[in-house]
Design a protein around this motif. Structure first.
Motif, PDB file in Angstrom:
ATOM      1  N   ARG A   1       0.827  -1.200   0.000  1.00 36.31           N
ATOM      2  CA  ARG A   1       0.000   0.000   0.000  1.00 36.31           C
ATOM      3  C   ARG A   1       0.868   1.260   0.000  1.00 36.31           C
ATOM      4  O   ARG A   1       1.850   1.365   0.757  1.00 36.31           O
ATOM      5  CB  ARG A   1      -0.931   0.022   1.204  1.00 36.31           C
ATOM      6  CG  ARG A   1      -2.118  -0.915   1.117  1.00 36.31           C
ATOM      7  CD  ARG A   1      -3.026  -0.541  -0.035  1.00 36.31           C
ATOM      8  NE  ARG A   1      -4.330  -1.166   0.098  1.00 36.31           N
ATOM      9  CZ  ARG A   1      -5.288  -1.091  -0.803  1.00 36.31           C
ATOM     10  NH1 ARG A   1      -5.065  -0.411  -1.930  1.00 36.31           N
ATOM     11  NH2 ARG A   1      -6.450  -1.676  -0.613  1.00 36.31           N
ATOM     12  N   ASP A   2       0.481   2.226  -0.823  1.00 37.28           N
ATOM     13  CA  ASP A   2       1.230   3.465  -0.946  1.00 37.28           C
ATOM     14  C   ASP A   2       1.183   4.266   0.351  1.00 37.28           C
ATOM     15  O   ASP A   2       2.168   4.901   0.720  1.00 37.28           O
ATOM     16  CB  ASP A   2       0.665   4.292  -2.109  1.00 37.28           C
ATOM     17  CG  ASP A   2       1.478   5.549  -2.359  1.00 37.28           C
ATOM     18  OD1 ASP A   2       2.674   5.426  -2.665  1.00 37.28           O
ATOM     19  OD2 ASP A   2       0.912   6.643  -2.231  1.00 37.28           O
ATOM     20  N   TYR A   3       0.012   4.224   1.040  1.00 36.93           N
ATOM     21  CA  TYR A   3      -0.083   5.009   2.263  1.00 36.93           C
ATOM     22  C   TYR A   3       0.847   4.452   3.340  1.00 36.93           C
ATOM     23  O   TYR A   3       1.321   5.186   4.208  1.00 36.93           O
ATOM     24  CB  TYR A   3      -1.534   5.076   2.767  1.00 36.93           C
ATOM     25  CG  TYR A   3      -2.144   3.740   3.169  1.00 36.93           C
ATOM     26  CD1 TYR A   3      -1.883   3.166   4.405  1.00 36.93           C
ATOM     27  CD2 TYR A   3      -3.005   3.079   2.305  1.00 36.93           C
ATOM     28  CE1 TYR A   3      -2.446   1.965   4.772  1.00 36.93           C
ATOM     29  CE2 TYR A   3      -3.574   1.871   2.656  1.00 36.93           C
ATOM     30  CZ  TYR A   3      -3.291   1.314   3.886  1.00 36.93           C
ATOM     31  OH  TYR A   3      -3.860   0.119   4.246  1.00 36.93           O
TER      32      TYR A   3
ATOM     33  N   ARG B   1       4.687   5.446   2.097  1.00 34.04           N
ATOM     34  CA  ARG B   1       4.974   6.871   2.238  1.00 34.04           C
ATOM     35  C   ARG B   1       5.011   7.301   3.700  1.00 34.04           C
ATOM     36  O   ARG B   1       5.754   8.197   4.081  1.00 34.04           O
ATOM     37  CB  ARG B   1       3.940   7.705   1.465  1.00 34.04           C
ATOM     38  CG  ARG B   1       4.163   7.643  -0.035  1.00 34.04           C
ATOM     39  CD  ARG B   1       3.411   8.729  -0.771  1.00 34.04           C
ATOM     40  NE  ARG B   1       1.971   8.509  -0.743  1.00 34.04           N
ATOM     41  CZ  ARG B   1       1.091   9.335  -0.219  1.00 34.04           C
ATOM     42  NH1 ARG B   1       1.503  10.454   0.344  1.00 34.04           N
ATOM     43  NH2 ARG B   1      -0.198   9.063  -0.253  1.00 34.04           N
TER      44      ARG B   1
ATOM     45  N   ALA C   1       0.904  10.146   5.525  1.00 39.05           N
ATOM     46  CA  ALA C   1       0.420   9.950   4.151  1.00 39.05           C
ATOM     47  C   ALA C   1      -1.090   9.812   4.164  1.00 39.05           C
ATOM     48  O   ALA C   1      -1.697   9.470   5.193  1.00 39.05           O
ATOM     49  CB  ALA C   1       1.068   8.726   3.508  1.00 39.05           C
ATOM     50  N   GLU C   2      -1.703  10.089   2.995  1.00 42.67           N
ATOM     51  CA  GLU C   2      -3.142   9.897   2.788  1.00 42.67           C
ATOM     52  C   GLU C   2      -3.332   9.262   1.423  1.00 42.67           C
ATOM     53  O   GLU C   2      -2.658   9.632   0.456  1.00 42.67           O
ATOM     54  CB  GLU C   2      -3.905  11.220   2.869  1.00 42.67           C
ATOM     55  CG  GLU C   2      -3.923  11.838   4.241  1.00 42.67           C
ATOM     56  CD  GLU C   2      -4.800  13.082   4.312  1.00 42.67           C
ATOM     57  OE1 GLU C   2      -5.453  13.401   3.291  1.00 42.67           O
ATOM     58  OE2 GLU C   2      -4.838  13.730   5.375  1.00 42.67           O
ATOM     59  N   GLN C   3      -4.245   8.320   1.332  1.00 42.33           N
ATOM     60  CA  GLN C   3      -4.531   7.662   0.052  1.00 42.33           C
ATOM     61  C   GLN C   3      -5.975   7.173   0.055  1.00 42.33           C
ATOM     62  O   GLN C   3      -6.417   6.529   1.000  1.00 42.33           O
ATOM     63  CB  GLN C   3      -3.596   6.471  -0.182  1.00 42.33           C
ATOM     64  CG  GLN C   3      -3.825   5.779  -1.528  1.00 42.33           C
ATOM     65  CD  GLN C   3      -2.999   4.515  -1.681  1.00 42.33           C
ATOM     66  OE1 GLN C   3      -2.621   3.894  -0.692  1.00 42.33           O
ATOM     67  NE2 GLN C   3      -2.745   4.130  -2.916  1.00 42.33           N
TER      68      GLN C   3
ATOM     69  N   ALA D   1      -8.483   4.595  -1.491  1.00 46.89           N
ATOM     70  CA  ALA D   1      -8.311   3.306  -2.166  1.00 46.89           C
ATOM     71  C   ALA D   1      -9.467   2.379  -1.803  1.00 46.89           C
ATOM     72  O   ALA D   1     -10.243   2.637  -0.870  1.00 46.89           O
ATOM     73  CB  ALA D   1      -6.979   2.675  -1.786  1.00 46.89           C
TER      74      ALA D   1
ATOM     75  N   ASP E   1      -9.671  12.595  -7.991  1.00 44.07           N
ATOM     76  CA  ASP E   1      -8.318  12.824  -7.497  1.00 44.07           C
ATOM     77  C   ASP E   1      -7.470  13.481  -8.577  1.00 44.07           C
ATOM     78  O   ASP E   1      -7.990  13.918  -9.613  1.00 44.07           O
ATOM     79  CB  ASP E   1      -7.699  11.510  -7.015  1.00 44.07           C
ATOM     80  CG  ASP E   1      -7.529  10.518  -8.162  1.00 44.07           C
ATOM     81  OD1 ASP E   1      -7.783  10.877  -9.328  1.00 44.07           O
ATOM     82  OD2 ASP E   1      -7.158   9.363  -7.888  1.00 44.07           O
TER      83      ASP E   1
ATOM     84  N   SER F   1      -0.632  -1.085  -7.607  1.00 48.40           N
ATOM     85  CA  SER F   1      -0.887  -0.818  -6.192  1.00 48.40           C
ATOM     86  C   SER F   1      -2.242  -1.307  -5.725  1.00 48.40           C
ATOM     87  O   SER F   1      -2.540  -1.242  -4.541  1.00 48.40           O
ATOM     88  CB  SER F   1      -0.773   0.683  -5.920  1.00 48.40           C
ATOM     89  OG  SER F   1      -1.847   1.370  -6.544  1.00 48.40           O
TER      90      SER F   1
ATOM     91  N   GLN G   1      -4.913   0.091  -5.936  1.00 51.84           N
ATOM     92  CA  GLN G   1      -5.603   1.198  -5.269  1.00 51.84           C
ATOM     93  C   GLN G   1      -7.102   1.140  -5.501  1.00 51.84           C
ATOM     94  O   GLN G   1      -7.888   1.409  -4.590  1.00 51.84           O
ATOM     95  CB  GLN G   1      -5.042   2.537  -5.765  1.00 51.84           C
ATOM     96  CG  GLN G   1      -5.697   3.752  -5.115  1.00 51.84           C
ATOM     97  CD  GLN G   1      -5.110   5.065  -5.610  1.00 51.84           C
ATOM     98  OE1 GLN G   1      -4.217   5.081  -6.427  1.00 51.84           O
ATOM     99  NE2 GLN G   1      -5.625   6.173  -5.098  1.00 51.84           N
TER     100      GLN G   1
END
Length: 620
Positions: free
Chosen positions: A149-151, A154, A161-163, A165, A215, A247, A249
């Motif tokens: 996960r990107d969040y 990061r 971080a915020e994402q 998904a 987004d 990802s 997402q």
């Protein structure tokens, strides 16, 4: 059209007749061109003004929605910060003790209930969740790997971080807000709060206007139309698309383009587009864009424009025609009068030449013809004078007819307030005889208020005669019904026992003007009470129902009903079955309701009559 004189031995000059016809042809061509240009200009002006009004109102609505979304976003953002420094979180991550983890599970479970977050969970540096608020549920996050996960990545690198998904376990979309626990040199893990927007989307759906948030890639995240979720407002670059796919997402969503096309840019942040909404055909919308503060998101708001624009264009065209047609009529009248004068001069000249020629040929015949011609001229002049007198009389009669209609309307509308004033005055006289001053003061105050109301009604009827419109505003429907009953109480004091008014709860607001809406109810209630007469079982009911867009006021009686022949022409001016009636009450009521976008329906049988007034509800 001018006619040639028909006297013996005379023919009007052909060139003059051709000139007259050519002049009238050119006049009609110019008039058609002017009318066409005016209608085109009115269409342009009406369309532009309607779109400007819709844009102003839409921007206000969009800014309110952005403010609400911002408030919803700010509420959970403090949780990761607080939890990243919480001792129980530090204990669970540093010791990996089962007891410490169970304590943290219970704490997260309590927090998620009080904060309205969807899920709270804590992840180790290797990406494995060790604790979660849903630890008791079958689809618990505990033990799942979030290293992809990107969040998570990061937050480990940057601290926070915020994402947005799609949940890998719950399969529900939401905003993941994460924060690193510990320092960048020696991180202990990451605290994550997931926030879902179901309640916000439900509120947006009730507004009946499409609104969605995209987004920085143009992917729809939050929307009032569920089928539009994870669609895109534009093409995504291939490298970004590959990163999004890897990802997970948005899961396996196809990221198809939205059914919106042909944007026509009006100004920055506003354009006209064609869109196809689920369950409906293609239509035109005003698309407004608004940035969402503290996020890379953008709110897009679609406002329907076809109906308001068509109404504004129609109004502008009617206004243009109302101005042009009288002007063209006056121009035609002046042109005709000038041509009549020219034709008369040409005719007299031709007659003189004819007389001179006949003098040479036959003096005696010309003398008799001259006498006959002079007699005809005299008759023509007498006829023209009579026609002018008749024309003036017709103009005066038309003025008197219009004056009579206005006077009749005023008399009909102020009848109830005058009757009420008379009743209050009679009551005041009785109270004075009894030396009761307090009721007298109340009656005098009511008389003063009703006098002001008569002035208001007169102004309203003047506006009605000009086809003017009083700007609609939110009006409490309960107050309108109560006001109408108060005005009828003095005149029908012996019959109001038959009235059963089921008043709506306070706070039901409709669009209109209180005075004009009271006029409608007074007319309908008066007709119902007069139709019942002195019946012992007389009954008049007032009921109010409502839908998402309208409020319906039904006034029903158990009278003899309306005959079919009268029912067909019920809303025709000056058509009435009453001996003293003017036939204007229902016509005026129907026009008032139409001014505010409503309508009146009637049903009748031998068991009674029901009038139903539909009014638009005020938007709250």
């Amino acid at each position: 059209m001018l006619q040639r004189p028909t006297m013996p031995g005379y023919a009007a000059p052909q060139d003059l007749i051709r000139r007259v016809r050519r002049t009238w042809f050119l006049f009609f061509v110019v008039a058609i061109v002017i009318i066409a240009a005016a209608l085109a200009g009115a269409e342009f002006y009406g369309r532009r003004s309607a779109i400007e009004a819709l844009e102003s109102q839409g921007r206000t609505d969009a800014n309110l929605k952005v403010a609400l979304l911002t408030a919803v976003l700010e509420r959970p953002r403090a949780l990761p910060l607080l939890l990243s420094e919480d001792q129980q979180v530090l204990d669970a991550l540093s010791s990996a003790n089962s007891q410490a983890i169970e304590i943290l599970n219970r704490k997260l479970e309590r927090l998620v209930t009080g904060t309205q977050a969807a899920v709270l969970y804590v992840v180790r540096p290797d990406g494995i969740a060790v604790s979660a608020s849903n630890w008791r549920e079958p689809l618990s996050f505990v033990g799942n790997d979030y290293n992809f996960r990107d969040y998570f990545r990061r937050a480990m690198e940057q601290g926070t971080a915020e994402q947005f998904a799609l949940g890998s376990v719950s399969k529900r979309p939401g905003l993941f807000i994460s924060r690193r626990v510990g320092s960048a040199v020696a991180p202990l893990g990451v605290v994550v709060v997931k926030m879902e927007f179901d309640r916000l989307e439900t509120d947006w759906q009730s507004a009946s206007r499409p609104v969605y948030v995209t987004d920085n890639h143009g992917v729809v995240l939050i929307t009032s139309i569920p089928s539009w979720r994870f669609m895109t407002s534009g093409a995504i670059p291939q490298q970004d698309l590959a990163s999004i796919r890897s990802s997970l997402q948005f899961g396996d969503a196809p990221l198809a383009p939205l059914p919106i096309k042909n944007p026509a840019i009006l100004n920055p942040g506003a354009s006209i587009v064609s869109a196809v909404l689920p369950g409906s055909g293609e239509a035109k919308y005003l698309r407004l864009l608004a940035a969402v503060p503290t996020t890379p998101w953008q709110l897009e708001y679609l406002v329907p424009i076809e109906t308001p624009v068509a109404s504004a264009v129609q109004t502008a065209r009617l206004t243009a025609l109302a101005f042009l047609l009288p002007v063209l009529a006056i121009a035609a009248f002046l042109l005709r009068r000038r041509q009549v004068s020219v034709m008369r001069i040409a005719t007299e000249q031709a007659m003189r030449e004819e007389l001179e020629r006949r003098v040479v040929e036959r003096t005696e015949d010309l003398s008799r013809a001259r006498d006959r011609l002079q007699a005809e001229i005299s008759d023509h002049r007498d006829t023209e004078a009579k026609l002018q007198v008749v024309q003036q009389e017709l103009v005066q009669a038309n003025r008197l007819a219009i004056l009579g209609q206005v006077a009749a309307g005023v008399a009909h509308e102020i009848n109830q307030p005058v009757a009420t004033i008379r009743a209050y005055a009679d009551n005041a006289r009785v109270f004075l005889e009894r030396k009761q001053t307090d009721p007298v003061e109340e009656n005098l105050g009511a008389i003063a208020a009703l006098t002001e109301r008569i002035g208001t009604i007169t102004e309203e009827l003047k506006a009605f005669a000009r086809k003017g419109r009083v700007a609609p505003e939110p009006v409490d429907l309960r107050g309108v019904i109560e006001g109408a009953i108060v005005l009828l109480r003095s005149r029908f004091s012996g019959q109001l026992n038959a009235l059963d008014a089921q008043l709506p709860p306070p706070g039901l607001f409709v669009m209109g003007n209180r005075i004009r809406l009271e006029q409608i109810l007074i007319n309908l209630l008066q007709n119902a009470l007069e139709a019942l007469g002195d019946r012992s079982d007389a009954r008049v009911e007032i009921t109010v129902t409502e839908t998402s867009d309208e409020a319906a006021i039904a006034i029903s009686d158990n009278g003899p009903g309306i005959p079919p022949a009268i029912l067909d022409s019920l809303f025709t001016p000056f058509h009435t079955s009453k001996e003293q009636g003017l036939g204007l009450g229902l016509v005026i009521s129907k026009d008032i309701v139409a001014d505010y976008g409503g309508r009146i329906e009637v049903s009748s049988s031998d068991r009674g009559t029901c009038f139903t007034v539909y009014l638009l509800k005020a938007k709250t």
